[in-house]
Scaffold this motif. Structure first.
Motif, short mmCIF file in Angstrom:
data_model
loop_
_atom_site.label_atom_id
_atom_site.label_comp_id
_atom_site.label_asym_id
_atom_site.label_seq_id
_atom_site.Cartn_x
_atom_site.Cartn_y
_atom_site.Cartn_z
N LEU A 109 53.57 66.31 -8.71
CA LEU A 109 53.92 66.66 -10.07
C LEU A 109 53.68 65.40 -10.89
O LEU A 109 52.96 65.42 -11.92
N GLU A 110 53.89 64.13 -10.07
CA GLU A 110 53.69 62.98 -11.06
C GLU A 110 52.05 62.63 -11.41
O GLU A 110 51.80 62.20 -12.59
N ALA A 111 51.30 63.06 -10.44
CA ALA A 111 49.62 62.78 -10.43
C ALA A 111 49.34 63.91 -11.60
O ALA A 111 48.36 63.42 -12.58
N SER A 112 49.79 64.81 -11.62
CA SER A 112 49.28 65.88 -12.58
C SER A 112 49.68 65.61 -13.87
O SER A 112 48.97 65.83 -14.72
N TYR A 113 50.94 65.11 -14.05
CA TYR A 113 51.16 64.82 -15.40
C TYR A 113 50.49 63.72 -15.93
O TYR A 113 50.04 63.82 -17.20
N LYS A 114 50.11 62.85 -15.00
CA LYS A 114 49.08 61.59 -15.64
C LYS A 114 47.61 62.23 -16.10
O LYS A 114 47.27 61.61 -16.97
N LEU A 115 47.39 63.07 -15.38
CA LEU A 115 46.17 63.91 -15.60
C LEU A 115 46.35 64.67 -17.04
O LEU A 115 45.39 64.34 -17.83
N TRP A 116 47.22 65.51 -17.01
CA TRP A 116 47.39 66.30 -18.10
C TRP A 116 47.92 65.68 -19.60
O TRP A 116 47.17 65.92 -20.52
N GLU A 117 48.59 64.60 -19.29
CA GLU A 117 49.34 64.11 -20.46
C GLU A 117 48.81 62.70 -21.12
O GLU A 117 48.89 62.20 -22.10
N GLU A 173 43.56 61.41 -25.07
CA GLU A 173 44.15 61.47 -26.38
C GLU A 173 43.98 62.64 -27.02
O GLU A 173 42.91 63.32 -26.94
N ASP A 174 44.77 62.92 -28.18
CA ASP A 174 44.60 64.09 -28.92
C ASP A 174 43.34 64.45 -29.51
O ASP A 174 42.75 65.46 -29.50
N ASN A 175 43.07 63.19 -30.14
CA ASN A 175 41.62 63.21 -30.94
C ASN A 175 40.59 62.68 -30.33
O ASN A 175 39.77 62.03 -30.95
N ALA A 176 40.59 63.11 -29.03
CA ALA A 176 39.30 62.26 -28.10
C ALA A 176 38.00 62.95 -28.49
O ALA A 176 36.98 62.18 -28.49
N VAL A 177 37.88 64.38 -28.71
CA VAL A 177 36.94 64.84 -29.05
C VAL A 177 36.48 64.75 -30.60
O VAL A 177 37.46 65.41 -31.26
N PRO A 220 39.14 59.76 -15.01
CA PRO A 220 39.89 60.78 -15.97
C PRO A 220 39.90 62.07 -15.73
O PRO A 220 39.15 62.25 -14.91
N HIS A 221 40.73 62.72 -16.16
CA HIS A 221 40.83 64.13 -16.06
C HIS A 221 39.59 64.66 -16.71
O HIS A 221 39.09 64.26 -17.64
N LEU A 222 39.03 65.89 -16.14
CA LEU A 222 37.65 66.28 -16.60
C LEU A 222 37.64 67.17 -17.66
O LEU A 222 36.90 67.42 -18.69
N SER A 223 39.07 67.62 -17.94
CA SER A 223 39.09 68.69 -19.27
C SER A 223 39.81 68.02 -20.49
O SER A 223 40.83 67.15 -20.36
N ALA A 224 39.42 68.27 -21.55
CA ALA A 224 40.06 68.14 -22.83
C ALA A 224 41.28 68.73 -22.77
O ALA A 224 41.63 69.73 -22.23
N PRO A 225 42.56 68.24 -23.65
CA PRO A 225 43.54 68.87 -23.71
C PRO A 225 43.66 70.15 -24.00
O PRO A 225 42.91 70.73 -24.89
N SER A 226 44.05 70.95 -23.22
CA SER A 226 44.42 72.39 -23.35
C SER A 226 45.61 72.71 -24.21
O SER A 226 46.27 71.79 -24.74
#
Length: 470
Positions: free
Chosen positions: A166-174, A178-182, A212-218
């Motif tokens: 969960l700790e690693a997951s939070y780092k990837l998702w959160e 950044e919110d305005n990266a795209v 980094p996480h490969l997905s932009a924030p969902s």
């Protein structure tokens, strides 16, 4: 305002789920149609018509082979096998609904945080924020062997692994985007600003993830977190991480005791106990009249598979009931702890003052458990649901269904209107993501008191890490 019930359909993308032997019923369709996208689309429309909050998909990664030390009893009756991956079914169901949400079960013992985070970000995007993750640690010995292990990881260690997962997951998702990266800046030939996408560089005991996480924030970033666990470790894990918690117990009073304990543990570590929702299981057989409901229940009971029921209990609890079958005695059942799941052991221990005998435990698998099934006309069933809801203190239920999809259809047609008339169940959906629908949060993100929120990337955090900030 009257508290209203949150309702999930408890299901599995398999030939059968917990309906032992009922594939033989003339109205059963799931064992023939579970691989057909049209079946799941039809089910999704039905559940949204009934204002269900979500469909909750269980999952296993092996066969139940503890009973008689063989997988044959469970395989013969299709006990959660054959099965397909629920994550591939969700887009079909989401495409024909607007509000119905979806909880997918994934194990932290055998998966990797990086691929799992991408899966849930993808599903959250594709459902417009209607996704949840049921966090499990897996307990079947066959599952361990399927992933190259000779034995299961020990029960308590599984939760230690899950905590780091969960700790690693939070780092990837959160913490990765950044919110305005795209930025979609054609003048500067930049679609994504690389300075706003960050590696997480997680180095732990069990996982190393660079990012980094490969997905932009969902829409929700982190999916709504579901979890079930009645052991000491399980309740502590739920208090720390979970938002929706499934609590099993032999009586409403025992369920309330578990709820109070988890809420208090959450409060002690700084979480708002009101940010936790609790669910228990619900079994219903309903018909227009009491007589018709009783007849339906009797038909189901005639088709019940004793071997399949024993195979599930044995596989989940670690107690091979075949050993006890040869002991025709009234000795107390042996409740020694195993490295399997602990919740099944509690289901047969219903009297606080007296341990059940071997004979009593074995007899409970001979028929559908009438003590845990509400049978009757719509008013009688609604009475039973209301009683459980108020006595246990849960926020909602995982509704099991013995014959699919017929029993869900009957529930939507007969029980939902009765619950709505009593003010116990919504007549319209709230707008927004799953998190916004079932909580009073102002937006789709994790609340600030949740431990995952601490990993949210901010300009202040990046300055402290020595990264360039624009």
């Amino acid at each position: 305002m009257t508290r209203q019930i949150i309702l999930n359909a408890f299901d599995m993308t398999s030939a059968m789920h917990n309906s032992h032997g009922l594939w033989k019923h003339k109205e059963s369709r799931r064992h023939r149609e579970y691989t057909d996208p049209a079946y799941w689309a039809e089910l999704a429309r039905l559940l949204e018509k009934g204002k269900f909050d979500a469909v909750f998909f269980a999952e296993v990664l092996g066969v139940y082979d503890t009973y008689r030390q063989s997988g044959s009893p469970s395989i013969r009756d299709g006990l959660q096998v054959p099965a397909i991956d629920a994550s591939y079914v969700v887009p079909f169901m989401a495409s024909v609904t607007e509000h119905l949400s979806f909880a997918i079960t994934v194990s932290t013992t055998y998966e990797q945080p990086f691929t799992n985070a991408r899966k849930f970000s993808s599903l959250d995007h594709l459902t417009d924020g209607r996704i949840a993750w049921n966090v499990v640690t897996s307990y079947l010995p066959n599952a361990a062997r399927n992933f190259g292990l000779s034995d299961m990881v020990r029960h308590d260690k599984r939760y230690t692994i899950a905590d780091e997962f969960l700790e690693a997951s939070y780092k990837l998702w959160e913490g990765s985007w950044e919110d305005n990266a795209v930025v979609e800046d054609s003048d500067n030939k930049t679609l994504v600003d690389p300075e706003k996408v960050h590696q997480i560089n997680h180095q732990g005991t069990f996982f190393n993830v660079a990012g980094p996480h490969l997905s932009a924030p969902s829409p929700q970033r982190t999916p709504v977190l579901y979890q079930a666990g009645t052991s000491d470790k399980g309740r502590a894990f739920a208090a720390k991480h979970a938002e929706c918690i499934f609590v099993g117990g032999p009586t409403p009073e025992k369920i309330r005791e578990y709820i109070d304990d988890i809420r208090e543990q959450a409060r002690r570590i700084g979480r708002n106990p009101d940010h936790l929702k609790f669910f228990s299981f619900l079994n219903v057989v309903v018909a227009p009249t009491t007589e018709e409901a009783e007849q339906k229940f009797a038909e189901y009971d005639q088709l019940w598979s004793v071997d399949s029921a024993k195979a599930q209990f044995s596989g989940a609890s670690g107690h091979d009931l075949a050993f006890y079958e040869s002991l025709d005695q009234d000795l107390p059942f042996d409740f020694k702890k195993t490295e399997h799941a602990h919740y099944k052991q509690a289901t047969v221990d219903r009297n606080r003052d007296k341990k059940p005998t071997i004979r009593e435990v074995l007899s409970r698998f001979e028929h559908i458990d009438r003590e845990t099934c509400i049978v009757g006309n719509p008013k009688e069933v609604a009475d039973g649901i209301q009683k459980q809801f108020e006595a246990s203190g849960v926020d909602g239920f995982n509704l099991n269904h013995l014959v699919s999809p017929g029993d869900l259809q009957a529930f939507v047609d007969l029980v939902v209107p009765e619950l709505q008339a009593r003010g116990l169940y919504k007549t319209e959906y709230k707008k927004g993501t799953l998190r916004e629908k079932i909580f009073e949060h102002t937006d789709a993100d994790l609340p600030e008191d949740h431990p995952g929120y601490a990993y949210k990337v901010t300009k202040k955090d990046l300055k402290l890490k020595g990264e360039t900030v624009r």
